[in-house]
Write a protein that holds these residues in place. Structure first.
Motif, PDB file in Angstrom:
ATOM      1  N   ALA A  74      -5.570  -3.142   0.727  1.00 27.27           N
ATOM      2  CA  ALA A  74      -4.788  -2.516   1.794  1.00 27.27           C
ATOM      3  C   ALA A  74      -3.768  -3.467   2.410  1.00 27.27           C
ATOM      4  N   PHE A  75      -4.044  -4.772   2.362  1.00 26.12           N
ATOM      5  CA  PHE A  75      -3.200  -5.747   3.046  1.00 26.12           C
ATOM      6  C   PHE A  75      -2.408  -6.673   2.132  1.00 26.12           C
ATOM      7  N   ARG A  90       5.079   1.898   0.338  1.00 28.40           N
ATOM      8  CA  ARG A  90       3.884   2.586   0.865  1.00 28.40           C
ATOM      9  C   ARG A  90       3.210   1.763   1.958  1.00 28.40           C
ATOM     10  N   TYR A  91       3.162   0.447   1.775  1.00 26.57           N
ATOM     11  CA  TYR A  91       2.561  -0.435   2.779  1.00 26.57           C
ATOM     12  C   TYR A  91       3.358  -0.370   4.086  1.00 26.57           C
ATOM     13  N   ASP A 132       2.343   1.004   7.705  1.00 21.60           N
ATOM     14  CA  ASP A 132       2.431   0.070   8.829  1.00 21.60           C
ATOM     15  C   ASP A 132       3.189   0.691  10.004  1.00 21.60           C
ATOM     16  N   PHE A 133       4.146   1.557   9.719  1.00 21.42           N
ATOM     17  CA  PHE A 133       4.926   2.202  10.771  1.00 21.42           C
ATOM     18  C   PHE A 133       4.030   3.070  11.653  1.00 21.42           C
ATOM     19  N   TYR A 134       3.073   3.768  11.045  1.00 23.50           N
ATOM     20  CA  TYR A 134       2.196   4.675  11.782  1.00 23.50           C
ATOM     21  C   TYR A 134       0.972   3.974  12.361  1.00 23.50           C
ATOM     22  N   ILE A 135       0.385   3.072  11.615  1.00 25.02           N
ATOM     23  CA  ILE A 135      -0.759   2.287  12.075  1.00 25.02           C
ATOM     24  C   ILE A 135      -0.483   0.847  11.671  1.00 25.02           C
ATOM     25  N   PRO A 136      -0.042   0.017  12.622  1.00 27.72           N
ATOM     26  CA  PRO A 136       0.368  -1.354  12.271  1.00 27.72           C
ATOM     27  C   PRO A 136      -0.692  -2.117  11.477  1.00 27.72           C
ATOM     28  N   ARG A 137      -0.262  -2.688  10.358  1.00 27.78           N
ATOM     29  CA  ARG A 137      -1.140  -3.451   9.482  1.00 27.78           C
ATOM     30  C   ARG A 137      -0.728  -4.914   9.353  1.00 27.78           C
TER      31      ARG A 137
END
Length: 139
Positions: free
Chosen positions: A59-60, A83-84, A88-93
């Motif tokens: 995922a990261f 995709r990452y 990240d835009f919706y749920i910061p990763r």
């Protein structure tokens, strides 16, 4: 890739080595060892640019290999795909990814590093030495 954690190894220690075979064996070792040590990784076939082959992804981060003149750089880097960044835009990763990479970087270098970069000349050439763990074990 820029900003990655990198472990260095030689692909051809002798004159009679089959470099292609050594490369494929190293790729298999990287995949098997990484998946065993970091179970969140899944096999992935891809490239970052023209020189950095992606072998695994979670995922990261991505794990891959790059080679140049018999030197292999086994790397671990934050993902850099559409995709990452959309996720990240919706749920910061990104912050979690950097934290995870900080946590696993020493173990990653321990697993794969046989050489340590000690510096660079002004023309970009790098200078390496055998890592202490390799010298201590006599490997």
């Amino acid at each position: 890739p820029t900003g990655s954690v990198v472990a260095f190894r030689l692909l051809d220690d002798g004159e009679d080595d089959d470099v292609d075979w050594a490369y494929e064996c190293l790729v298999d070792e990287v995949i098997d060892t990484t998946k065993a040590t970091f179970p969140s990784f899944e096999r992935f076939e891809g490239w970052r640019g023209r020189e950095d082959r992606i072998l695994l992804r979670n995922a990261f981060a991505e794990c891959g290999i790059s080679t140049y003149c018999g030197l292999a750089a086994i790397w671990l880097a934050e993902r850099d795909d559409a995709r990452y960044w959309e996720a990240d835009f919706y749920i910061p990763r990104a912050a979690r990814a950097r934290h995870w990479l900080d946590q696993v970087s020493a173990r990653f270098i321990e697993l794969f590093g046989e050489l340590r970069m000690v510096g660079r000349f002004s023309n970009g050439e790098a200078i390496f030495e055998r890592s202490r763990s390799t010298c201590d074990t006599g490997a």
